[in-house]
Write a protein that holds these residues in place. Structure first.
Motif, PDB file in Angstrom:
ATOM      1  N   ASP A  75      49.545  54.857  53.773  1.00 27.33           N
ATOM      2  CA  ASP A  75      50.727  54.533  54.568  1.00 27.33           C
ATOM      3  C   ASP A  75      51.060  53.046  54.497  1.00 27.33           C
ATOM      4  O   ASP A  75      52.221  52.662  54.560  1.00 27.33           O
ATOM      5  CB  ASP A  75      50.501  54.932  56.029  1.00 27.33           C
ATOM      6  CG  ASP A  75      50.390  56.440  56.195  1.00 27.33           C
ATOM      7  OD1 ASP A  75      50.901  57.167  55.323  1.00 27.33           O
ATOM      8  OD2 ASP A  75      49.778  56.886  57.178  1.00 27.33           O
ATOM      9  N   ASN A  76      50.036  52.212  54.373  1.00 28.91           N
ATOM     10  CA  ASN A  76      50.235  50.768  54.302  1.00 28.91           C
ATOM     11  C   ASN A  76      49.711  50.239  52.973  1.00 28.91           C
ATOM     12  O   ASN A  76      48.788  50.818  52.389  1.00 28.91           O
ATOM     13  CB  ASN A  76      49.510  50.071  55.453  1.00 28.91           C
ATOM     14  CG  ASN A  76      50.049  50.492  56.811  1.00 28.91           C
ATOM     15  OD1 ASN A  76      51.237  50.415  57.057  1.00 28.91           O
ATOM     16  ND2 ASN A  76      49.154  50.965  57.682  1.00 28.91           N
ATOM     17  N   PRO A  77      50.256  49.134  52.482  1.00 29.65           N
ATOM     18  CA  PRO A  77      49.731  48.558  51.241  1.00 29.65           C
ATOM     19  C   PRO A  77      48.257  48.174  51.396  1.00 29.65           C
ATOM     20  O   PRO A  77      47.827  47.748  52.462  1.00 29.65           O
ATOM     21  CB  PRO A  77      50.605  47.309  51.032  1.00 29.65           C
ATOM     22  CG  PRO A  77      51.843  47.562  51.827  1.00 29.65           C
ATOM     23  CD  PRO A  77      51.420  48.393  52.998  1.00 29.65           C
ATOM     24  N   GLN A  78      47.509  48.362  50.319  1.00 29.53           N
ATOM     25  CA  GLN A  78      46.104  47.944  50.288  1.00 29.53           C
ATOM     26  C   GLN A  78      46.057  46.533  49.738  1.00 29.53           C
ATOM     27  O   GLN A  78      46.458  46.291  48.603  1.00 29.53           O
ATOM     28  CB  GLN A  78      45.296  48.890  49.396  1.00 29.53           C
ATOM     29  CG  GLN A  78      43.833  48.527  49.262  1.00 29.53           C
ATOM     30  CD  GLN A  78      43.037  48.796  50.524  1.00 29.53           C
ATOM     31  OE1 GLN A  78      43.314  49.734  51.254  1.00 29.53           O
ATOM     32  NE2 GLN A  78      42.047  47.959  50.784  1.00 29.53           N
ATOM     33  N   VAL A  79      45.592  45.591  50.553  1.00 29.75           N
ATOM     34  CA  VAL A  79      45.540  44.192  50.142  1.00 29.75           C
ATOM     35  C   VAL A  79      44.137  43.885  49.618  1.00 29.75           C
ATOM     36  O   VAL A  79      43.146  44.075  50.329  1.00 29.75           O
ATOM     37  CB  VAL A  79      45.892  43.247  51.310  1.00 29.75           C
ATOM     38  CG1 VAL A  79      45.844  41.790  50.842  1.00 29.75           C
ATOM     39  CG2 VAL A  79      47.266  43.589  51.882  1.00 29.75           C
ATOM     40  N   LEU A  80      44.062  43.428  48.388  1.00 33.01           N
ATOM     41  CA  LEU A  80      42.789  43.014  47.803  1.00 33.01           C
ATOM     42  C   LEU A  80      42.849  41.508  47.601  1.00 33.01           C
ATOM     43  O   LEU A  80      43.380  41.026  46.598  1.00 33.01           O
ATOM     44  CB  LEU A  80      42.535  43.732  46.478  1.00 33.01           C
ATOM     45  CG  LEU A  80      42.095  45.201  46.593  1.00 33.01           C
ATOM     46  CD1 LEU A  80      43.306  46.102  46.738  1.00 33.01           C
ATOM     47  CD2 LEU A  80      41.276  45.610  45.401  1.00 33.01           C
ATOM     48  N   ASP A  81      42.340  40.769  48.582  1.00 37.33           N
ATOM     49  CA  ASP A  81      42.378  39.307  48.493  1.00 37.33           C
ATOM     50  C   ASP A  81      40.999  38.682  48.661  1.00 37.33           C
ATOM     51  O   ASP A  81      40.877  37.467  48.736  1.00 37.33           O
ATOM     52  CB  ASP A  81      43.374  38.724  49.502  1.00 37.33           C
ATOM     53  CG  ASP A  81      43.064  39.123  50.938  1.00 37.33           C
ATOM     54  OD1 ASP A  81      42.066  39.834  51.178  1.00 37.33           O
ATOM     55  OD2 ASP A  81      43.844  38.720  51.834  1.00 37.33           O
ATOM     56  N   THR A  82      39.947  39.512  48.718  1.00 38.30           N
ATOM     57  CA  THR A  82      38.578  39.021  48.782  1.00 38.30           C
ATOM     58  C   THR A  82      37.884  39.358  47.468  1.00 38.30           C
ATOM     59  O   THR A  82      37.770  40.542  47.121  1.00 38.30           O
ATOM     60  CB  THR A  82      37.809  39.670  49.949  1.00 38.30           C
ATOM     61  OG1 THR A  82      38.520  39.407  51.163  1.00 38.30           O
ATOM     62  CG2 THR A  82      36.401  39.115  50.050  1.00 38.30           C
ATOM     63  N   PRO A  83      37.446  38.342  46.723  1.00 37.19           N
ATOM     64  CA  PRO A  83      36.818  38.625  45.429  1.00 37.19           C
ATOM     65  C   PRO A  83      35.627  39.568  45.549  1.00 37.19           C
ATOM     66  O   PRO A  83      34.880  39.542  46.535  1.00 37.19           O
ATOM     67  CB  PRO A  83      36.381  37.242  44.941  1.00 37.19           C
ATOM     68  CG  PRO A  83      37.326  36.298  45.610  1.00 37.19           C
ATOM     69  CD  PRO A  83      37.578  36.895  46.965  1.00 37.19           C
ATOM     70  N   LEU A  84      35.479  40.413  44.532  1.00 37.21           N
ATOM     71  CA  LEU A  84      34.334  41.303  44.372  1.00 37.21           C
ATOM     72  C   LEU A  84      34.177  42.307  45.508  1.00 37.21           C
ATOM     73  O   LEU A  84      33.070  42.693  45.869  1.00 37.21           O
ATOM     74  CB  LEU A  84      33.041  40.488  44.183  1.00 37.21           C
ATOM     75  CG  LEU A  84      33.022  39.563  42.962  1.00 37.21           C
ATOM     76  CD1 LEU A  84      31.741  38.755  42.910  1.00 37.21           C
ATOM     77  CD2 LEU A  84      33.206  40.367  41.678  1.00 37.21           C
ATOM     78  N   THR A  85      35.310  42.751  46.063  1.00 41.81           N
ATOM     79  CA  THR A  85      35.309  43.820  47.063  1.00 41.81           C
ATOM     80  C   THR A  85      35.895  45.068  46.412  1.00 41.81           C
ATOM     81  O   THR A  85      37.086  45.112  46.124  1.00 41.81           O
ATOM     82  CB  THR A  85      36.132  43.418  48.296  1.00 41.81           C
ATOM     83  OG1 THR A  85      35.584  42.221  48.849  1.00 41.81           O
ATOM     84  CG2 THR A  85      36.105  44.508  49.348  1.00 41.81           C
TER      85      THR A  85
END
Length: 193
Positions: A75-85
């Motif tokens: 439903d919401n965008p998935q934010v990937l802003d933490t390295p190696l997660t």
């Protein structure tokens, strides 16, 4: 049984047809029906759609840059802003990627859903030895630092951006590092029919 060290000089690099980035293929395995698994690193320069891969499970991790948003995975965008997660999703999902603030580099694992099972862990390796079990196919990608790997009597030194591929090796691998190395540890096995 085989042990292989894959260096960046051995990567197979391909520019995207839409001009929005490039993919470096680190290694892959196929059978008569096509892709079994693939490791790759993408350099994403602009917003755009993800390619569709039917019957493929994907895990993606940010390596460098300020991050990106995946639209379409919920439903919401998935934010990937933490390295190696790590973030896992189905390859047939219709996804649009938007960059947070400039280009990023990400790490991708793709596996065929009906044939392969994958386990992925991100580990920080220090001076204390970590002993890890081996799978039928074990892959270690060195995200940062330098790692000493011991397999029985074999000793291997791995540098940043190198991948150690262990095929049908048995037992364990022991890892240690003098500089808090970050390692992506992947175990692949076939699903039983």
């Amino acid at each position: 049984m085989s042990i292989e060290i894959i260096t960046p000089e051995q990567w197979q690099t391909q520019r995207w047809q839409n001009g929005g980035g490039i993919t470096h293929q680190l290694c892959r395995q196929d059978d008569g029906q096509g892709l079994l698994w693939r490791l790759s690193i993408a350099e994403v320069a602009s917003d755009g759609p993800f390619s569709r891969f039917d019957n493929i499970d994907r895990i993606i991790l940010l390596l460098t840059g300020e991050g990106f948003c995946l639209h379409g995975v919920g439903d919401n965008p998935q934010v990937l802003d933490t390295p190696l997660t790590p973030f896992a999703f189905a390859g047939e999902t219709t996804i649009h990627c938007s960059l947070v603030n400039g280009a990023v580099r990400d790490f991708n694992l793709m596996t065929r859903r009906d044939t392969m099972q994958a386990q992925l862990q991100v580990l920080t390796i220090g001076s204390a030895v970590q002993t890890l079990p081996l799978s039928p196919q074990t892959l270690l990608y060195i995200a940062s630092g330098s790692v000493n790997a011991v397999l029985g009597a074999k000793r291997i030194t791995l540098e940043a951006q190198q991948t150690l591929s262990l095929n049908n090796e048995t037992g364990n691998v022991q890892l240690s590092s003098s500089d808090a190395a970050e390692v992506i540890y992947i175990g692949l096995s076939g699903t039983s029919a």
